[in-house]
Every structure is written in structure tokens, then in C-alpha cells.
Design a protein around this motif. Structure first.
Motif, short mmCIF file in Angstrom:
data_model
loop_
_atom_site.label_atom_id
_atom_site.label_comp_id
_atom_site.label_asym_id
_atom_site.label_seq_id
_atom_site.Cartn_x
_atom_site.Cartn_y
_atom_site.Cartn_z
N CYS A 324 0.73 -1.27 0.08
CA CYS A 324 0.02 0.11 0.14
C CYS A 324 0.80 1.20 -0.05
O CYS A 324 1.73 1.23 0.48
CB CYS A 324 -0.93 0.11 1.13
N GLY A 325 0.26 2.25 -0.58
CA GLY A 325 1.14 3.63 -0.73
C GLY A 325 2.22 3.51 -1.53
O GLY A 325 2.69 2.46 -1.99
N ASP A 326 2.91 4.74 -1.56
CA ASP A 326 4.35 4.43 -2.42
C ASP A 326 5.50 5.07 -1.37
O ASP A 326 6.43 5.44 -1.85
CB ASP A 326 4.05 5.85 -3.43
N ARG A 327 5.21 4.98 -0.06
CA ARG A 327 6.52 5.41 0.74
C ARG A 327 6.21 4.61 2.02
O ARG A 327 5.04 4.12 2.43
CB ARG A 327 6.24 6.82 1.27
N PHE A 328 7.35 4.23 2.84
CA PHE A 328 7.08 3.58 3.82
C PHE A 328 6.41 4.24 5.05
O PHE A 328 5.70 3.85 5.94
CB PHE A 328 8.44 3.14 4.33
N PHE A 332 1.36 11.53 8.15
CA PHE A 332 0.12 10.77 8.37
C PHE A 332 -1.17 11.22 7.68
O PHE A 332 -2.00 10.52 7.49
CB PHE A 332 -0.10 10.77 9.97
N SER A 333 -1.19 12.59 7.25
CA SER A 333 -2.36 12.82 6.40
C SER A 333 -2.38 11.96 5.17
O SER A 333 -3.61 11.77 4.94
CB SER A 333 -2.29 14.29 5.92
N GLU A 334 -1.40 11.84 4.61
CA GLU A 334 -1.48 10.83 3.37
C GLU A 334 -1.65 9.35 4.03
O GLU A 334 -2.23 8.71 3.18
CB GLU A 334 -0.03 10.82 2.74
N VAL A 338 -4.18 6.17 2.31
CA VAL A 338 -3.61 5.01 2.09
C VAL A 338 -4.38 4.09 2.93
O VAL A 338 -5.11 2.94 2.42
CB VAL A 338 -2.32 4.72 2.41
N ILE A 339 -4.98 4.25 4.04
CA ILE A 339 -5.79 3.45 5.44
C ILE A 339 -7.07 3.31 4.59
O ILE A 339 -7.35 2.08 4.77
CB ILE A 339 -5.41 3.89 6.63
N ARG A 340 -7.48 4.09 4.03
CA ARG A 340 -8.79 4.32 3.37
C ARG A 340 -8.67 3.20 2.23
O ARG A 340 -9.77 2.38 2.19
CB ARG A 340 -9.52 5.56 3.17
N GLU A 341 -7.57 3.30 1.35
CA GLU A 341 -7.50 2.19 0.30
C GLU A 341 -7.76 0.80 0.76
O GLU A 341 -8.29 0.02 0.05
CB GLU A 341 -6.53 2.59 -0.63
N VAL A 342 -6.66 0.52 1.84
CA VAL A 342 -6.61 -0.71 2.21
C VAL A 342 -8.03 -1.32 2.95
O VAL A 342 -8.32 -2.28 2.79
CB VAL A 342 -5.41 -0.91 3.45
N SER A 343 -8.59 -0.21 3.73
CA SER A 343 -9.90 -0.75 4.35
C SER A 343 -10.83 -1.28 3.24
O SER A 343 -11.64 -2.28 3.31
CB SER A 343 -10.62 0.35 5.08
#
Length: 360
Positions: A324-328, A332-334, A338-343
Motif C-alpha cells: 500500500c502507498g508509495d512510501r514507508f 500521516f495525512s497521506e 492509504v488506510i482508507r484504500e486498504v480498508s
């Protein structure tokens, strides 16, 4: 702010306290090298032996800070929505109250948000880019990189890559204890964290799907990671010692066997996850076999799916990795996006898994 290890464990307690009916906490038997325990939260209104289950892993790699937060967030969202009989929305990826009920009442979801707590603690306090666990360095070795094992190279699937792959296969694994990233460990499943995942699978034979959430990608990966997939020659498989000198090479006409029905299921469920993640804000994660990134050995997803081949009594577990995402460690706003995408992706898996998997 990202959750630290203590906050993850506190969140598990808080969710169970707030929603005692549809939750249960279980503690794996193996303490980490630094003496930590890390727990699973089961979400579901039915007993563990009544309905199929999904195992969700996070935090195997220490520096990947988003996955544990994503799993805690999804658990909280599901429990609150089920309790209030409301739906969930992540951008344009929406789920009705009836769909939330379907997930919570027709499944058990085992959330294992922080598989590698020692590594996460070290990454968040000392060395942000730390990836491995905190196994003590072998006697006689020097340097900070000699500590730790890459847990996602430690599972008992073609673990001994030097013996099981072609020498030119470029397997992204190492037998060097001082490799800073991908040391496989001294033996398959040598690490307590690895054994805790194995325990979760062994203890819950109703688990039929598993997702290991990582960063960064984005990508949605399905089996296999050891070689290119093929569905025509069943004898060309990870158990065949005659392939040990050639395994892992691209485009050589020899690949890892996966039944055609299983491959169809793997791809179709991956696409459902990708579509749901993409609807959040338009990010296309993409779907491919894990080998498309690079050949690997000892990974959680290949191990979980391989179990029913080595033990016919074992449950077939369709296994995935979400990068997920493009950075480790994005701001946190980004990370929240990403958390929404995973959910959304994980809810899509739960909603589509029974129909897609039937017959596979």
C-alpha cells in the motif's frame, strides 16, 4: 500520529471492551526475542467453527508503519458501523449497512496488526528504516545490521533458496546474517513471530483467505512468488527436487503449478480489491503474481497457500499481499488516505470471497 506498539495493544483492548459481543482477543504462544507478546483481535458474531475466516497480517516489516494502523482502523470502523447499523464510505468506495452486517455476521476476521513488535519499536525509536525483527546477532558477527531476520523470508516455503533455486534466479533473499534487509534466518520458521503466524493458521482451520499488508507499492499480489505461474504441468511444483537447479528463472518454460480454477480465483479477488481501493481516490494498485516483482522464498503468502499441497488435510488458503502507498512512512495525512484504500480493498475481499472461491 502513527500508533506505537503499546498503543496498538491498547487499541485491541479498547475495541474488545467497547464491543465485547462480536470480538475476542487471542494471544499467540511465542514471545518475541525482546519478550513482547502481540495479540490477535477476532471480529465476528459467530463462533470460530461456524463460518469461514480471513487472517489479516500487518507489521511484518518494521519500517512499514501504515499496515498496523490500517488494520486497527478497519476493525474499529467495522465494529462501530455494525453496532450502529450504518454503512461505511471511503471516497467513492461505499459499503451498505447490509454489507457490513454480512461481513461481521458471516465471517470471522482475525486481525493480527503487529506481527513484529520488536522491529516496529526499534524503527519508531532508533532506526526508522529498520526492516527485520530483533533476533540477536550470531556469535562472532559485528555491526548493527547483523541483528535481525526478515520475517517475510523465514516461512517454510522453499526457505533454503541456495538449494532450491537456480543460481542465476536473483532470488531476493539472503543467507548472510549481516544482510541489512533480507536475511532468511538460521532455519525455516526459526523466529517466534513467524511461528505465531503459523500458529494462527494451525489453530483456525476455518481460515480460507489471508492478506499480508505491506508498503510500499502500490500493488496487489497473488501467488506465486517463487516462479512464473503455470497451470498445465502439475509435476512442476515447489515439491519437485528436479527443479532445484532451474527454479525461478523467467521465461524458461518451467513455472510453479497453480490449478487453473485457483488462478482464476486469485486474479478475480485481486481485481475486486484493486477496484475498491481505486475507487477511494483513483489510485490504481494493479494486480499481478508476486513473481512479477522479483522471485522470493519463505514469504507468508506463498507459505499459507502451499500448506494444502504439502498436507492434504490442511485448509486451502488463498493468500495475498497488498503493498500500500508509495512510501514507508508518509506524512500521516497521506497515511490516512492509504488506510482508507486498504480498508476498502479488504472489505471488497470479504464481500466477494465466498462467491468467487466456490468451486476453486
Amino acid at each position: 500520529m502513527y500508533l506505537n506498539v503499546a498503543e496498538i495493544e491498547s487499541a485491541i483492548d479498547s475495541l474488545h471492551d467497547a464491543y465485547p459481543g462480536p470480538t475476542e482477543i487471542t494471544t499467540p504462544p511465542h514471545r518475541t526475542h525482546e519478550g513482547r507478546t502481540t495479540r490477535l483481535l477476532r471480529v465476528g458474531t459467530r463462533q470460530v467453527n461456524e463460518v469461514p475466516a480471513i487472517l489479516l497480517l500487518g507489521g511484518i516489516h518494521a519500517r512499514e508503519w501504515m499496515p498496523p494502523d490500517a488494520l486497527i482502523s478497519l476493525a474499529a470502523d467495522l465494529l462501530e458501523a455494525h453496532d450502529s447499523a450504518t454503512g461505511l464510505g471511503y471516497g467513492s468506495s461505499t459499503f451498505t449497512a447490509a454489507q457490513v452486517t454480512q461481513v461481521v455476521e458471516n465471517f470471522n476476521l482475525f486481525f493480527f496488526p503487529c506481527v513484529n513488535p520488536d522491529g516496529r519499536a526499534f524503527s519508531q525509536t532508533t532506526s526508522a528504516m529498520w526492516r527485520k525483527n530483533r533476533r540477536p546477532a550470531p556469535a562472532g558477527s559485528n555491526g548493527p545490521s547483523c541483528v535481525g531476520v526478515d520475517l517475510n523470508r523465514n516461512f517454510d516455503f522453499l526457505w533454503n533458496h541456495t538449494a532450491k533455486f537456480a543460481t542465476d534466479a536473483d532470488v531476493h533473499t539472503s543467507d548472510n546474517p549481516c544482510d541489512p534487509h533480507v536475511y532468511r534466518g538460521p532455519a525455516a520458521a526459526s523466529e517466534p513471530e513467524t511461528r505465531n503466524v503459523v500458529w494462527a493458521l494451525d489453530s483456525n482451520p476455518q481460515i480460507r483467505w489471508m492478506v499480508d499488508v505491506h508498503s510500499a507499492g502500490p500493488a496487489i499480489l497473488h501467488n506465486w512468488g517463487s516462479d512464473q505461474n503455470q497451470s498445465t504441468t502439475p509435476t512442476d511444483n515447489f515439491r519437485n527436487p528436479n527443479l532445484d537447479d532451474v527454479r525461478g528463472r523467467p521465461d524458461d518454460g518451467i513455472g510453479e503449478f497453480i490449478p487453473e480454477a485457483d488462478l482464476k480465483t486469485a486474479v478475480e479477488l485481486s481485481e475486486h480489491m484493486n477496484d475498491a481501493a481505486g475507487a477511494v481516490r483513483g489510485v490504481d494498485y494493479g494486480v499481478e503474481a508476486a513473481y512479477g516483482l522479483y522471485p522470493t522464498s519463505g514469504t507468508s503468502d506463498d507459505y499459507a497457500y502451499s500448506r494444502h499441497f504439502t498436507n492434504p488435510a490442511a485448509t486451502k488458503v488463498f493468500s495475498y499481499t497488498i503493498e500500500c502507498g508509495d512510501r514507508f512512512q508518509p506524512a500521516f495525512s497521506e497515511a490516512e488516505q492509504v488506510i482508507r484504500e486498504v480498508s476498502a480493498a479488504l472489505l471488497a475481499l470479504a464481500l466477494n470471497a465466498p462467491n468467487v472461491t466456490n468451486g476453486a
